[in-house]
Every structure is written in C-alpha cells, then in structure tokens.
Design a protein around this motif. Structure first.
Motif, PDB file in Angstrom:
ATOM      1  N   ALA A   1     -44.755  11.304  39.042  1.00 11.72           N
ATOM      2  CA  ALA A   1     -43.155  10.691  39.340  1.00 11.72           C
ATOM      3  C   ALA A   1     -43.345   9.369  39.582  1.00 11.72           C
ATOM      4  CB  ALA A   1     -42.417  11.543  40.931  1.00 11.72           C
ATOM      5  N   ASN A   2     -42.510   8.457  39.048  1.00 11.56           N
ATOM      6  CA  ASN A   2     -42.782   6.517  39.437  1.00 11.56           C
ATOM      7  C   ASN A   2     -42.728   6.346  38.446  1.00 11.56           C
ATOM      8  OD1 ASN A   2     -40.818   7.087  42.005  1.00 11.56           O
ATOM      9  ND2 ASN A   2     -42.608   7.511  42.997  1.00 11.56           N
ATOM     10  N   LYS A   3     -43.259   6.763  37.420  1.00 18.13           N
ATOM     11  CA  LYS A   3     -44.225   6.305  36.152  1.00 18.13           C
ATOM     12  C   LYS A   3     -44.139   6.727  34.606  1.00 18.13           C
ATOM     13  CE  LYS A   3     -48.471   7.144  39.012  1.00 18.13           C
ATOM     14  NZ  LYS A   3     -50.196   7.710  38.459  1.00 18.13           N
ATOM     15  N   LEU A   4     -42.787   6.996  34.796  1.00 22.23           N
ATOM     16  CA  LEU A   4     -42.003   7.298  33.474  1.00 22.23           C
ATOM     17  C   LEU A   4     -41.213   6.523  32.988  1.00 22.23           C
ATOM     18  CD1 LEU A   4     -40.405  11.264  34.602  1.00 22.23           C
ATOM     19  CD2 LEU A   4     -42.359  10.165  33.053  1.00 22.23           C
ATOM     20  N   SER A   5     -40.861   6.666  32.348  1.00 25.65           N
ATOM     21  CA  SER A   5     -40.471   5.735  30.879  1.00 25.65           C
ATOM     22  C   SER A   5     -38.654   5.220  31.178  1.00 25.65           C
ATOM     23  CB  SER A   5     -40.355   5.368  29.819  1.00 25.65           C
ATOM     24  OG  SER A   5     -39.583   4.632  29.245  1.00 25.65           O
TER      25      SER A   5
ATOM     26  N   ILE B   1     -27.867  15.882  30.494  1.00 28.29           N
ATOM     27  CA  ILE B   1     -29.027  16.161  30.936  1.00 28.29           C
ATOM     28  C   ILE B   1     -29.565  14.929  32.460  1.00 28.29           C
ATOM     29  CG2 ILE B   1     -30.401  15.300  29.166  1.00 28.29           C
ATOM     30  CD1 ILE B   1     -28.770  15.902  26.888  1.00 28.29           C
ATOM     31  N   LEU B   2     -29.233  13.902  32.260  1.00 21.13           N
ATOM     32  CA  LEU B   2     -29.575  12.928  32.885  1.00 21.13           C
ATOM     33  C   LEU B   2     -29.552  13.714  34.561  1.00 21.13           C
ATOM     34  CD1 LEU B   2     -27.345   9.261  32.691  1.00 21.13           C
ATOM     35  CD2 LEU B   2     -30.022  10.066  33.809  1.00 21.13           C
ATOM     36  N   ALA B   3     -29.020  14.563  35.542  1.00 19.93           N
ATOM     37  CA  ALA B   3     -28.643  14.862  36.517  1.00 19.93           C
ATOM     38  C   ALA B   3     -29.759  16.004  35.931  1.00 19.93           C
ATOM     39  CB  ALA B   3     -27.429  15.452  37.129  1.00 19.93           C
ATOM     40  N   SER B   4     -30.249  16.420  35.043  1.00 17.91           N
ATOM     41  CA  SER B   4     -31.272  17.326  35.430  1.00 17.91           C
ATOM     42  C   SER B   4     -32.717  17.116  35.189  1.00 17.91           C
ATOM     43  CB  SER B   4     -30.831  18.323  33.814  1.00 17.91           C
ATOM     44  OG  SER B   4     -31.304  17.991  33.276  1.00 17.91           O
ATOM     45  N   ILE B   5     -32.517  15.737  35.165  1.00 25.33           N
ATOM     46  CA  ILE B   5     -34.273  14.957  34.455  1.00 25.33           C
ATOM     47  C   ILE B   5     -34.435  14.555  35.856  1.00 25.33           C
ATOM     48  CG2 ILE B   5     -34.648  15.244  32.260  1.00 25.33           C
ATOM     49  CD1 ILE B   5     -33.538  11.813  32.039  1.00 25.33           C
ATOM     50  N   THR B   6     -33.393  14.215  37.031  1.00 25.88           N
ATOM     51  CA  THR B   6     -33.465  13.303  37.592  1.00 25.88           C
ATOM     52  C   THR B   6     -35.245  13.454  38.732  1.00 25.88           C
ATOM     53  OG1 THR B   6     -31.378  11.683  37.629  1.00 25.88           O
ATOM     54  CG2 THR B   6     -32.739  12.281  39.953  1.00 25.88           C
ATOM     55  N   PRO B   7     -35.111  14.853  38.986  1.00 23.36           N
ATOM     56  CA  PRO B   7     -36.096  14.998  39.985  1.00 23.36           C
ATOM     57  C   PRO B   7     -37.624  14.810  39.306  1.00 23.36           C
ATOM     58  CG  PRO B   7     -34.784  17.454  40.490  1.00 23.36           C
ATOM     59  CD  PRO B   7     -34.339  16.014  38.801  1.00 23.36           C
ATOM     60  N   LEU B   8     -37.556  14.804  37.550  1.00 21.50           N
ATOM     61  CA  LEU B   8     -38.865  13.993  37.608  1.00 21.50           C
ATOM     62  C   LEU B   8     -39.145  12.360  37.482  1.00 21.50           C
ATOM     63  CD1 LEU B   8     -38.154  16.169  33.932  1.00 21.50           C
ATOM     64  CD2 LEU B   8     -40.019  16.577  35.966  1.00 21.50           C
ATOM     65  N   PHE B   9     -37.949  11.856  38.105  1.00 19.16           N
ATOM     66  CA  PHE B   9     -38.251  10.680  38.320  1.00 19.16           C
ATOM     67  C   PHE B   9     -38.745  10.512  39.827  1.00 19.16           C
ATOM     68  CE2 PHE B   9     -36.513  10.832  34.028  1.00 19.16           C
ATOM     69  CZ  PHE B   9     -36.638   9.372  33.729  1.00 19.16           C
ATOM     70  N   THR B  10     -38.270  11.229  40.356  1.00 21.82           N
ATOM     71  CA  THR B  10     -37.485  10.650  41.750  1.00 21.82           C
ATOM     72  C   THR B  10     -38.165  11.641  43.350  1.00 21.82           C
ATOM     73  OG1 THR B  10     -35.829  12.392  42.211  1.00 21.82           O
ATOM     74  CG2 THR B  10     -35.376   9.939  42.107  1.00 21.82           C
ATOM     75  N   ASP B  11     -39.183  13.175  42.361  1.00 26.03           N
ATOM     76  CA  ASP B  11     -39.544  13.579  43.294  1.00 26.03           C
ATOM     77  C   ASP B  11     -41.256  13.739  43.313  1.00 26.03           C
ATOM     78  OD1 ASP B  11     -40.260  16.661  44.650  1.00 26.03           O
ATOM     79  OD2 ASP B  11     -38.685  18.068  43.782  1.00 26.03           O
ATOM     80  N   SER B  12     -41.849  13.768  45.251  1.00 21.19           N
ATOM     81  CA  SER B  12     -42.739  12.688  44.582  1.00 21.19           C
ATOM     82  C   SER B  12     -44.290  13.839  44.429  1.00 21.19           C
ATOM     83  CB  SER B  12     -43.059  12.464  46.886  1.00 21.19           C
ATOM     84  OG  SER B  12     -41.864  11.182  46.630  1.00 21.19           O
TER      85      SER B  12
ATOM     86  N   GLY C   1     -32.980   3.765  39.522  1.00 18.68           N
ATOM     87  CA  GLY C   1     -32.707   2.195  38.988  1.00 18.68           C
ATOM     88  C   GLY C   1     -32.906   2.075  40.750  1.00 18.68           C
ATOM     89  N   GLU C   2     -32.319   2.232  41.600  1.00 20.00           N
ATOM     90  CA  GLU C   2     -32.660   1.870  43.029  1.00 20.00           C
ATOM     91  C   GLU C   2     -34.827   2.424  43.410  1.00 20.00           C
ATOM     92  OE1 GLU C   2     -28.238   2.078  45.215  1.00 20.00           O
ATOM     93  OE2 GLU C   2     -29.784   3.889  45.447  1.00 20.00           O
ATOM     94  N   LEU C   3     -34.455   3.533  43.267  1.00 14.03           N
ATOM     95  CA  LEU C   3     -36.446   4.108  43.004  1.00 14.03           C
ATOM     96  C   LEU C   3     -36.899   2.617  42.549  1.00 14.03           C
ATOM     97  CD1 LEU C   3     -38.597   6.010  44.344  1.00 14.03           C
ATOM     98  CD2 LEU C   3     -37.799   6.997  42.360  1.00 14.03           C
ATOM     99  N   TYR C   4     -36.312   2.276  41.344  1.00 17.33           N
ATOM    100  CA  TYR C   4     -37.559   1.951  40.025  1.00 17.33           C
ATOM    101  C   TYR C   4     -37.686   0.093  40.311  1.00 17.33           C
ATOM    102  CZ  TYR C   4     -39.668   5.182  37.080  1.00 17.33           C
ATOM    103  OH  TYR C   4     -40.258   6.127  36.548  1.00 17.33           O
ATOM    104  N   SER C   5     -36.319  -0.130  41.395  1.00 18.69           N
ATOM    105  CA  SER C   5     -36.237  -1.646  41.628  1.00 18.69           C
ATOM    106  C   SER C   5     -35.867  -2.372  40.650  1.00 18.69           C
ATOM    107  CB  SER C   5     -37.046  -2.345  42.461  1.00 18.69           C
ATOM    108  OG  SER C   5     -37.388  -2.000  43.632  1.00 18.69           O
ATOM    109  N   ASP C   6     -34.908  -1.672  39.577  1.00 23.38           N
ATOM    110  CA  ASP C   6     -34.353  -1.540  38.149  1.00 23.38           C
ATOM    111  C   ASP C   6     -33.078  -3.325  38.621  1.00 23.38           C
ATOM    112  OD1 ASP C   6     -33.432  -2.517  35.441  1.00 23.38           O
ATOM    113  OD2 ASP C   6     -34.591  -0.717  34.873  1.00 23.38           O
TER     114      ASP C   6
END
Length: 593
Positions: free
Chosen positions: A365-369, A349-360, A419-424
C-alpha cells in the motif's frame, strides 16, 4: 399446488474447473479444461447430447437421495437410500498446498462407500458433445477407460471392475470404490490410497481457508457457504471471477432470457472485492486486481462490460442445437453483452481497487502506481455525457442512467481519496471536478413530485439499482431525502420478503416476470444504512429461505419462490455476504448475546 422450482444440485471445484452434482449422483454439468470451455458433461442442457456420469441404484424408482457438504468445505456428499441398502458418494476436486504452491489438477474424484445393507449400483460414464461434432471412442486398460478423439488425454481410472463400467452392469457394492476422472495427465498412483490422501488434504485445505476467514456473528453458516461458493468461481490461473459456472439457465420458464454467464463482468468488481475484503481474504482480491489491471492497461478506447477469464475481448454469442434446460430455448454460448456500452464499469473498477492503495494491511500500500487511477478517471470524464445500456444491459435502449452516474461519482470519490493519500494535487483537482459533474447528472434523475430518483434522466420508471444512492452514501442515509427515496422504491418495486423487481417496464424481451436477487440484498443494505435495522434483519431472514437444499442461491427468484437463472450466482452470494456484514456492524453484538 405446484412446488417452487429449485436447483437440485451442488457444486464442487478447485479454482481450475467446476462440477455440478445432481442429487441423483449425476454430473449434470462440467466444463473442461476451463470454466468457459465446452462441457464434458452437460445433461443440464441436453439429456442425450450431454452424456452422463452417475452412480445410480439398481432400483431407481424406490430410491431417495440426500445431499450435504462436509462442514466448511466444497466437498459434497450424496447419500442414496434404497430398500436393499444405503450408500454414499463423496465428490471433490483436489486442492491443497504442495511444493509451496496450490495443487489443483483437472481431476474429479468420486468415492463410493456402503453405509448399510447391500446396495446394488450401476455406474455410467459417457462424456457428451456440446456441439455435436465429437464421436467419442474408448479404449481400455486394466484399471482405466480412455476416451478418444478429445482435446486431451481423458480417462476414468477406478478400482471398480472395468467390465461393469463398460457394459453398465449392476453390481453389489460390498466395499469402498473410487473413481478419478482426469483431463490431461492421468492418475499414475494407487487408486485407493491416493483418493483418501487427496480427500484428507482437500478437506484440510478448505477447513483452513474458512478458519482464516473473518465471519461476523450473524448467520455465519450462510456467510461461510457463500464465501466458499464465491471462491470456487475465481479462476486461479488469471484471477478472473466469473458470474456463474452455467450457461442458458432461463431467468424464468419460457422467458428466452437464457444467457451464458461464464465470464467476468466488470460491473461486479466493486461488490465482489468488497466481499473478499470484508472476510479478510486479500490474496483473492490481489489476484483479481492483477486480472483487472491487465484489462485496463490493454484498453485504449473503452472498457467492455465483460471479458473472458483469460482477458479475451471477444466472446461471440451463438445458439446451439441443444434441447435446453427444461426445454428452454434458445441455448446460447458466448454473450453479446461484450459489445455493449456500459459506463458504470470505470467507477466500479476504481472503487474496487481503492483498498489496494489505502489499506495498511497490504505491505505494498502507498507504493502502487497511480497510472491506472488517472486512466480510469479519464474514462469517466470522457463518457460523462454518453448514453449507455446500463447495468441491466438493455439491448435496444440507451439512456443517461442514474446508476452509471452514481458510479462515476463513486469512482471519482475513490480517486480523490487516493490522491489525498499520495498528496497528488493534480489527481485531487481532477477528481473534485468529476465529482461535481457526476452529482449534477444524478440530480437530473430526481423527480421532485414523487421525491425519488428515477432510472435515467427524463425517465419516469423506477429502478432497484437506484437504492444504491443510499448505501454508497451519495444520499446521507439519515436524511429525509434518503428515507422518501427508499419509500418510493418500496412502494413501486417491492414484491414480498424483501424481493424486488429490477424494474417493471418492458425491455427487449417483455416485462420482467421474476425478481433479481441481488437487488433484494441491496434493499437490505439500504434498510440497515437508514437505521431500519430490525427491518433489515427481517428481510435478510426472509431472503435466505430462497436457497436450495445446500444453501446455494440462484440469480433470480420467482413470485412463487422458485429459483431461476444461472446457478449458483456469485452476484447473489456476494450480496448476501455484504448485507450480513453491514447488519452485523449495525447490531454490534458481543459473541455471547
């Protein structure tokens, strides 16, 4: 010599329901009002109790049938050729844009037209009873038959003389006829005009959907058919994607491995969403993400291997008193695998949802919790030392499976990227620690003497799923370790044409007798990854021979090339799409070559 077993049927649907049309024109399988409902027509599993909905020639013994899809659509055409004439049946489920939303009613439309000569036909429409508790009565109007004592208003509306249908009389087909089989709101419009309008709009919808699809210049027709088949298996209302629309089709004849696949498997999420992302269809990915998000947010202790299309947790498995496909029993509805422990699901699941956070390309993208990321990563840490049933869902065997640890590693790598994208910094630290732990467990599966990763910690058996150590880049594809690992699996599990056994050891039902098709596509991925591109192309070209006459793939392939298992299997079509995409990237050929 006996011909290999093939499924002589195609599928039509509109993301509300799926209908299976036999080459002989019968609707062999159709569940309403949902994918996982009891069948309305189920001759696939019982010729008598399953009912019938056919347009057969008067002289069935001398007839021959052909089937094809209208190009780039899910509209199926069955042609019947008889000594007295030829006719064509076009089957489709309406789907098109109307009032800025998708129109996709619980409606099967059948168009019957003369091609040449004077064919005589007989129409039969008798819904079945899956559990034997429906005494279906009928009432009639001037242009419809109403089927009573069902859960909804079920009707057949037609411009065929109703008497011919009620009494199942043969009649000469001299002009185009139409039938609408509806569940719920009936057709309240002109039959012929509406059928033609719906056909034209549905054809345009599917053509436009394919036009908006990115298809690499490598066996495009097979990718398109696979994409169209995959699309049909997403339940539009919730976004869930089922493994198959059928139940209890045996993994091999007499095997008793007869399972209900009309549910959503979490183990499929990464590969399925990767396929949709590869072809550029983000709407389907986002719908599936919302489905998955609902599941993850509702779970506290663990995530199950599978769920209903409405996110329901309980899909109780029972056996039905049906004759079974080709006599194969038991006939099971529901699937007890929902009770299993299958820990690769968190990383999937984690791998599958990654593009929703990282795909420009996605505006949000970059706004999801990241709450869902933290939760899934915590699940991985919590289950790191727990034995599970593995992706093959062993019913009486729990191990520390290599494939599970691989997806613990993949999931943690995905969390690290987010985490790196969000600087978390907290997420980065947690992810790195989990990556190290997962890698340590994977290495415990390594056999230094045979230079191969085994099925589980302490196991001597090899498993085709471990090929993914290469494709998922846990192993450097260019490394000697990757090359030797792949070689050992080839020598142990390979059958022919790129087909592999999942494993060779006995399980709960004896030794496997057939190959699992998605494993073959994983093998193609690995070949391409290690640079054996010519071998990957050769294996891919061998595998596409195992489709049926319409380009549809089953779950399993027998040693004689037979199709077995539930059909069509989305996992197999996803495997084909992802392998084709990987090979095309490696070939990197311009369109004119």
């Amino acid at each position: 010599m006996k011909a290999p077993h093939k499924y002589d049927m195609g599928v039509v649907g509109n993301c509300s329901f799926i209908a299976y049309v036999n080459k002989n024109t019968n609707i062999d399988w159709m569940c309403l009002p949902r994918f996982d409902s009891d069948f309305m027509f189920g001759a696939l599993l019982d010729k008598e109790k399953g009912g019938e909905f056919s347009i057969k020639p008067a002289d069935m013994d001398s007839a021959c049938f052909e089937q094809n899809y209208l190009e780039n659509t899910n509209i199926l055409v069955t042609t019947c050729i008889t000594p007295t004439g030829t006719y064509r049946v076009t089957d489709f489920a309406p789907r098109f844009q109307q009032y800025n939303r998708h129109f996709m009613p619980l409606m099967l439309v059948r168009k019957i037209e003369v091609v040449e000569g004077k064919p005589r036909v007989k129409v039969r429409c008798k819904p079945g009873s899956m559990r034997g508790n429906n005494e279906i009565a009928t009432s009639y109007g001037s242009n419809h038959i109403r089927f009573l004592h069902l859960d909804a208003d079920v009707r057949l509306s037609t411009n065929i003389p109703i008497t011919y249908v009620i009494e199942e009389k043969e009649f000469s087909l001299t002009e185009t006829k139409y039938m609408f089989f509806t569940y719920g709101p009936p057709l309240e419009a002109a039959i012929d005009y509406t059928a033609e309008e719906f056909l034209q709009k549905t054809r345009q919808y599917w053509n436009n959907w394919v036009k908006a699809t990115y298809i690499a210049s490598f066996y495009q027709e097979h990718i398109i058919r696979s994409a169209l088949a995959l699309k049909l298996h997403q339940y539009e209302d919730t976004g869930g994607i089922i493994a198959s629309g059928t139940m209890s089709l045996p993994e091999s004849d007499g095997s008793t491995r007869n399972w209900d696949y009309r549910y959503c498997w979490m183990r499929d999420t990464y590969y399925t969403l990767q396929a949709f992302n590869n072809i550029g269809h983000f709407e389907e990915s986002e719908k599936y993400f919302h489905y998955i998000e609902n599941i993850v947010q509702n779970e506290v202790d663990r995530i199950q291997p599978l769920y209903g299309i409405d996110c329901s947790k309980t899909v109780t498995e029972i056996e039905l008193d049906l004759e079974g496909y080709l006599g194969n029993k038991p006939v099971r509805v529901g699937n007890d695998a929902y009770t299993h422990i299958q820990n690769d699901v968190y990383g999937q699941i984690l791998a599958s949802i990654t593009p929703l956070f990282t795909d420009s390309r996605l505006i949000h993208a970059n706004k999801l919790s990241t709450d869902i990321v933290y939760k899934l990563l915590a699940f991985i840490d919590k289950t790191m030392d727990e034995k599970d049933a593995g992706l093959w869902e062993f019913r009486h065997l729990k191990q520390h499976h290599c494939y599970t640890f691989l997806f613990h590693w993949v999931g943690a790598k995905s969390a690290l990227k987010i985490g790196e994208l969000y600087s978390d910094t907290t997420l980065i630290e947690k992810s790195k620690a989990t990556i190290i732990k997962a890698a340590e467990m994977i290495e415990k599966c390594y056999d230094p003497e045979r230079k191969v990763y085994t099925q589980a910690v302490g196991s001597k058996y090899l498993d085709a799923s471990c090929i993914q150590l290469i494709s998922m880049h846990y192993l450097d594809p260019a490394s000697e370790r990757a090359r030797l690992h792949l070689k050992a699996i080839e020598e142990d599990l390979m059958v022919k044409d790129g087909l592999l056994f999942r494993y060779k050891h006995e399980d709960d039902f004896g030794k496997p007798e057939v190959t699992f098709l998605v494993c073959a596509f994983w093998y193609v991925d690995a070949l391409a990854s290690v640079g054996r591109v010519a071998d990957a192309v050769k294996a891919f070209e061998s595998l596409i021979k195992y489709t049926n006459h319409l380009g549809l793939l089953s779950e399993d392939v027998g040693l004689d090339g037979s199709q077995w298992g539930n059909f069509p299997q989305t996992y197999s079509h996803v495997g084909l799409m992802n392998s084709a995409y990987r090979i095309a990237k490696k070939l990197d050929k311009p369109a004119y070559v």
